[in-house]
Design a protein around this motif. Sequence first.
Motif, short mmCIF file in Angstrom:
data_model
loop_
_atom_site.label_atom_id
_atom_site.label_comp_id
_atom_site.label_asym_id
_atom_site.label_seq_id
_atom_site.Cartn_x
_atom_site.Cartn_y
_atom_site.Cartn_z
N TRP A 280 0.82 -1.22 0.00
CA TRP A 280 0.00 0.00 0.00
C TRP A 280 0.85 1.27 0.00
CZ3 TRP A 280 -3.18 -2.15 4.68
CH2 TRP A 280 -4.02 -3.18 4.22
N THR A 281 1.86 1.30 0.87
CA THR A 281 2.67 2.52 0.96
C THR A 281 3.49 2.73 -0.30
OG1 THR A 281 4.37 1.27 2.17
CG2 THR A 281 2.84 2.61 3.48
N TRP A 282 4.05 1.65 -0.85
CA TRP A 282 4.90 1.83 -2.04
C TRP A 282 4.07 2.23 -3.26
CZ3 TRP A 282 9.71 2.90 -2.04
CH2 TRP A 282 10.40 2.95 -3.26
N GLU A 283 2.88 1.67 -3.39
CA GLU A 283 2.02 2.08 -4.49
C GLU A 283 1.62 3.55 -4.33
OE1 GLU A 283 1.15 0.54 -7.39
OE2 GLU A 283 2.77 -0.74 -6.68
N ALA A 284 1.38 3.98 -3.10
CA ALA A 284 1.06 5.39 -2.88
C ALA A 284 2.26 6.27 -3.22
CB ALA A 284 0.64 5.61 -1.43
N TYR A 285 3.46 5.83 -2.86
CA TYR A 285 4.67 6.59 -3.19
C TYR A 285 4.85 6.69 -4.70
CZ TYR A 285 9.62 7.67 -3.78
OH TYR A 285 10.80 8.24 -4.18
N ARG A 286 4.62 5.60 -5.39
CA ARG A 286 4.78 5.60 -6.85
C ARG A 286 3.79 6.57 -7.50
NH1 ARG A 286 4.02 -0.10 -9.15
NH2 ARG A 286 5.25 0.67 -10.91
N GLY A 287 2.67 6.80 -6.87
CA GLY A 287 1.67 7.67 -7.45
C GLY A 287 1.79 9.13 -7.08
N THR A 288 2.78 9.48 -6.25
CA THR A 288 2.90 10.87 -5.81
C THR A 288 3.61 11.75 -6.80
OG1 THR A 288 5.02 10.41 -4.71
CG2 THR A 288 3.00 10.18 -3.38
N GLY A 289 4.30 11.14 -7.77
CA GLY A 289 5.08 11.94 -8.71
C GLY A 289 6.48 12.21 -8.23
N ARG A 290 6.83 11.76 -7.00
CA ARG A 290 8.19 11.97 -6.50
C ARG A 290 9.16 11.04 -7.20
NH1 ARG A 290 6.23 12.24 -0.37
NH2 ARG A 290 5.77 14.45 -0.22
N ALA A 291 8.64 9.84 -7.57
CA ALA A 291 9.51 8.91 -8.27
C ALA A 291 9.45 9.22 -9.77
CB ALA A 291 9.05 7.47 -8.03
N ALA A 292 10.54 9.04 -10.44
CA ALA A 292 10.59 9.28 -11.88
C ALA A 292 9.65 8.32 -12.59
CB ALA A 292 12.02 9.11 -12.41
N ASP A 293 8.99 8.79 -13.62
CA ASP A 293 8.00 7.96 -14.31
C ASP A 293 8.69 7.05 -15.31
OD1 ASP A 293 5.00 8.55 -16.26
OD2 ASP A 293 5.70 6.84 -15.10
N GLU A 294 9.33 6.00 -14.75
CA GLU A 294 10.01 5.03 -15.59
C GLU A 294 9.35 3.66 -15.49
OE1 GLU A 294 14.09 4.92 -14.57
OE2 GLU A 294 14.39 7.07 -14.78
#
Length: 299
Positions: A280-294
């Motif tokens: 849950w937390t990692w999917e939320a992190y991936r959706g925040t835009g903080r991680a590069a969209d790769e």
Amino acid sequence: MDFLRPASWEEALAAKAAHPGAVPIAGGTDVMVEINFDHRRPEHLLDLNRVEELGEWEADGDTVRLGASVPYTRIMEHLRGPLPGLALASHTVASPQIRNRGGVGGNLGTASPAGDAHPALLAAGAEVEVASVRGTRRIPIDDFYTGVKRNALAADELIRAVHVKRASGPQQFAKVGTRNAMVIAVCAFGLALHPDTRTVRTGIGSAAPTPVRARAAEDFLNAALEEDRLWDSGRAVPPSVAEEFAALCSAACNPIDDVRGTAGYRRHAVGVLARRTLTWTWEAYRGTGRAADERGGAA
């Protein structure tokens, strides 16, 4: 039993210094149960309800200072953004009536391993502000729990507030109980991502003599996220990493058999909660835009 009613924080500290055995009471959701069942009969009760500052909070800067008596309902309503893990944990506390009265200070004072706030506070890396007539100090949450229902408070000290950094990433809390409300946790798990420091912290409740962190699991996951550059890429956590993280969280437990569950069940359930909250937390992190969209087709 004498009932002490200080009107200010200074009066409360003076009363505690004069009567070190006095039991503080604010919400009373734990203390009154023990008194009603004759499990505790203190000579003095120290009523803190007239000390207004204990029911206040400040959310300036990068830290929230949460008064010891701020009720769970207000945390849920007003602090969901800066303290998401604690807000989620607050939702699981007993009933609406108890959430309207109980606060984090009571959970900390009781120091029960089953207290709902503990996993969230551990995962967030909180500090407990305590005071006496001798002065004020902050105790890191990792050092606060010293044994079964024991904490690091000196005899003349009272809990004044909890300091928690604003969440820099997603946080989660999950709990296993025999029903949805008015239940003591069979086990509980808190997880917080800290992208600013690229670290993960955990908190486990009701699965050891004290609330604990799964430090080996944290170290493993921190290394895996860094080695695979997942903080930057935003790719999903590999299933093998999630499984090992869950296994290490289970291994961090030291539970007992009791009427709520067996030790084996608690270990298993903590592993399940660890894997779910990581997802849950990692999917939320991936959706925040903080991680590069790769991510592409990696999802």
